[in-house]
Write an enzyme that holds these catalytic residues in place. Structure first.
Site, PDB file in Angstrom:
ATOM      1  CG  HIS A 223      -1.967  -0.967   1.263  1.00 32.66           C
ATOM      2  ND1 HIS A 223      -2.994  -0.964   2.163  1.00 32.66           N
ATOM      3  CD2 HIS A 223      -2.186  -2.049   0.488  1.00 32.66           C
ATOM      4  CE1 HIS A 223      -3.802  -1.990   1.938  1.00 32.66           C
ATOM      5  NE2 HIS A 223      -3.317  -2.669   0.929  1.00 32.66           N
TER       6      HIS A 223
ATOM      7  CD  GLU B 117      -5.427   2.045   0.756  1.00 34.89           C
ATOM      8  OE1 GLU B 117      -5.127   1.900   1.938  1.00 34.89           O
ATOM      9  OE2 GLU B 117      -6.421   1.497   0.226  1.00 34.89           O
TER      10      GLU B 117
ATOM     11  CB  ALA C  60      -7.604  -9.350  -1.150  1.00 38.08           C
TER      12      ALA C  60
HETATM   13  P1  0O2 Z   1     -12.606  -0.952   1.067  1.00 34.82           P
HETATM   14  O1  0O2 Z   1     -12.766   0.323   0.383  1.00 34.82           O
HETATM   15  O2  0O2 Z   1     -13.893  -1.711   1.190  1.00 34.82           O
HETATM   16  O3  0O2 Z   1     -11.493  -1.778   0.499  1.00 34.82           O
HETATM   17  P2  0O2 Z   1      -8.239  -0.243   8.227  1.00 34.82           P
HETATM   18  O4  0O2 Z   1      -8.991   0.565   7.232  1.00 34.82           O
HETATM   19  O5  0O2 Z   1      -8.608   0.015   9.620  1.00 34.82           O
HETATM   20  O6  0O2 Z   1      -8.248  -1.726   7.870  1.00 34.82           O
HETATM   21  P3  0O2 Z   1      -5.925   1.331   7.586  1.00 34.82           P
HETATM   22  O7  0O2 Z   1      -4.700   1.460   8.414  1.00 34.82           O
HETATM   23  O8  0O2 Z   1      -6.779   2.523   7.394  1.00 34.82           O
HETATM   24  O9  0O2 Z   1      -6.733   0.124   8.182  1.00 34.82           O
HETATM   25  O10 0O2 Z   1      -5.562   0.835   6.179  1.00 34.82           O
HETATM   26  P4  0O2 Z   1      -4.834  -0.461   5.668  1.00 34.82           P
HETATM   27  O11 0O2 Z   1      -4.849  -1.580   6.638  1.00 34.82           O
HETATM   28  O12 0O2 Z   1      -3.508  -0.085   5.120  1.00 34.82           O
HETATM   29  O13 0O2 Z   1      -5.736  -0.825   4.417  1.00 34.82           O
HETATM   30  C1  0O2 Z   1      -7.059  -0.580   4.282  1.00 34.82           C
HETATM   31  C2  0O2 Z   1      -7.542  -1.286   3.036  1.00 34.82           C
HETATM   32  O14 0O2 Z   1      -6.715  -2.403   2.735  1.00 34.82           O
HETATM   33  C3  0O2 Z   1      -8.890  -1.881   3.247  1.00 34.82           C
HETATM   34  O15 0O2 Z   1      -9.850  -0.952   2.890  1.00 34.82           O
HETATM   35  C4  0O2 Z   1      -8.908  -3.081   2.343  1.00 34.82           C
HETATM   36  O16 0O2 Z   1      -9.161  -2.681   1.008  1.00 34.82           O
HETATM   37  C5  0O2 Z   1      -7.491  -3.547   2.437  1.00 34.82           C
HETATM   38  N1  0O2 Z   1      -7.313  -4.509   3.539  1.00 34.82           N
HETATM   39  C6  0O2 Z   1      -6.627  -4.316   4.668  1.00 34.82           C
HETATM   40  N2  0O2 Z   1      -6.667  -5.412   5.437  1.00 34.82           N
HETATM   41  C7  0O2 Z   1      -7.381  -6.339   4.778  1.00 34.82           C
HETATM   42  C8  0O2 Z   1      -7.761  -7.692   5.050  1.00 34.82           C
HETATM   43  O17 0O2 Z   1      -7.428  -8.283   6.077  1.00 34.82           O
HETATM   44  N3  0O2 Z   1      -8.523  -8.320   4.109  1.00 34.82           N
HETATM   45  C9  0O2 Z   1      -8.892  -7.719   2.947  1.00 34.82           C
HETATM   46  N4  0O2 Z   1      -9.639  -8.410   2.080  1.00 34.82           N
HETATM   47  N5  0O2 Z   1      -8.562  -6.432   2.665  1.00 34.82           N
HETATM   48  C10 0O2 Z   1      -7.814  -5.750   3.560  1.00 34.82           C
HETATM   49  P5  0O2 Z   1     -11.273  -0.918   3.617  1.00 34.82           P
HETATM   50  O18 0O2 Z   1     -11.291   0.218   4.592  1.00 34.82           O
HETATM   51  O19 0O2 Z   1     -11.615  -2.263   4.134  1.00 34.82           O
HETATM   52  O20 0O2 Z   1     -12.262  -0.469   2.520  1.00 34.82           O
END
Ligand code: 0O2
Length: 270
Positions: free
Chosen positions: A121, A140, A152
């Protein structure tokens, strides 16, 4: 917040997503046009839905006035690669660009998430031009292989289905599947050179055929029809051999012939 206000907040992000997708797609096109292997296979983009923004703000206790600073993925770009090695290549390509600056990077390939999630990321700053002048915003960029993306996507749907309460047997299966994805990516990397060679040859052949057909089409305007029919028959004969070197030779010869006719046409100009 009023719907109209959400619209005006999200509007520049929509523009950013569109522009970024076009720019990354252009990188694919440039590679193909130059007979080069593209480390980017596919690009997707989306603006986060209002309900997903609200959910994140609630979960992370983000006040409305900090929305644009703290929700870093309102604009989201996903870059899909064929091989794990391509991820590094794409990340450094982004670092070297002058139209994006890096705010932060997270390497979930080195530090795999507990769920089994792997991806690279980057949070970037990107400026769009709006009616109110330039606006610098965050986006992002997630970079992952096709296999990582497959995992994923499935896991994300299951998370949605179980709403944070995934049964243990499902978590265990997903964890096994994540291990299988790691092996698959490694296996594919071990045959990367062969796959890349095959893809390059196929791209080269399609560019050659495109150029040859353009030349033949132009010859119809400059030369006599019988001559061009003969060239066309020769092209079909060479094409059927499936021999890239013969095709390249034919392309060079045709270039010389076409050049000759172009020179003649110029000499005949009044
Ligand atoms: P969307 O738009 O539905 O994809 P957080 O948001 O709390 O998880 P942070 O620190 O804001 O954490 O961001 P992080 O962990 O760098 O990444 C966020 C995005 O990465 C997520 O967006 C997912 O798209 C992806 N991601 C992160 N962890 C996982 C996981 O365990 N499984 C899957 N399938 N995707 C993940 P959002 O917010 O879920 O929204």
């Amino acid at each position: 917040m009023e719907i109209q206000l959400w619209r005006s907040i999200l509007c520049p992000y929509e523009l950013a997503v569109k522009e970024l997708v076009v720019k990354f797609e252009h990188i694919i096109r440039e590679h193909k046009q130059n007979d080069l292997y593209s480390p980017i296979e596919q690009v997707k983009g989306r603006v986060k839905s209002v309900s997903s923004i609200l959910e994140k703000m609630q979960r992370k206790h983000i006040p409305m006035e900090r929305l644009e600073e703290e929700v870093e993925d309102i604009a989201g770009i996903r870059i899909i690669c064929q091989f794990e090695e391509d991820i590094d290549a794409v990340a450094s390509m982004i670092r070297n660009r002058t139209d994006m600056t890096i705010k932060s990077e997270k390497n979930y390939l080195k530090h795999i998430k507990q769920s089994g999630y792997r991806s690279y990321h980057l949070i970037i700053y990107y400026t769009v031009d709006t009616l109110n002048g330039p606006k610098k915003l965050q986006a992002e960029i997630q970079i992952r292989t096709m296999a990582m993306n497959f995992w994923a996507t499935i896991e994300h749907s299951l998370q949605y289905k179980y709403k944070g309460d995934m049964p243990l047997h499902v978590t265990e299966r997903l964890s096994k599947a994540a291990d299988a994805i790691i092996s698959l990516d490694h296996e594919m990397s071990s045959v990367r050179n062969e796959i890349m060679d095959a893809q390059n040859s196929s791209q080269m052949q399609s560019n050659l055929v495109r150029d040859i057909l353009n030349n033949i089409e132009n010859l119809y305007k400059l030369s006599n029809k019988r001559e061009v029919m003969k060239i066309q028959d020769e092209f079909l004969r060479v094409y059927k051999t499936k021999d890239l070197q013969q095709l390249e030779r034919f392309h060079r010869q045709l270039d010389i012939i076409a050049e000759g006719y172009r020179a003649q046409a110029v000499n005949y100009l009044p």
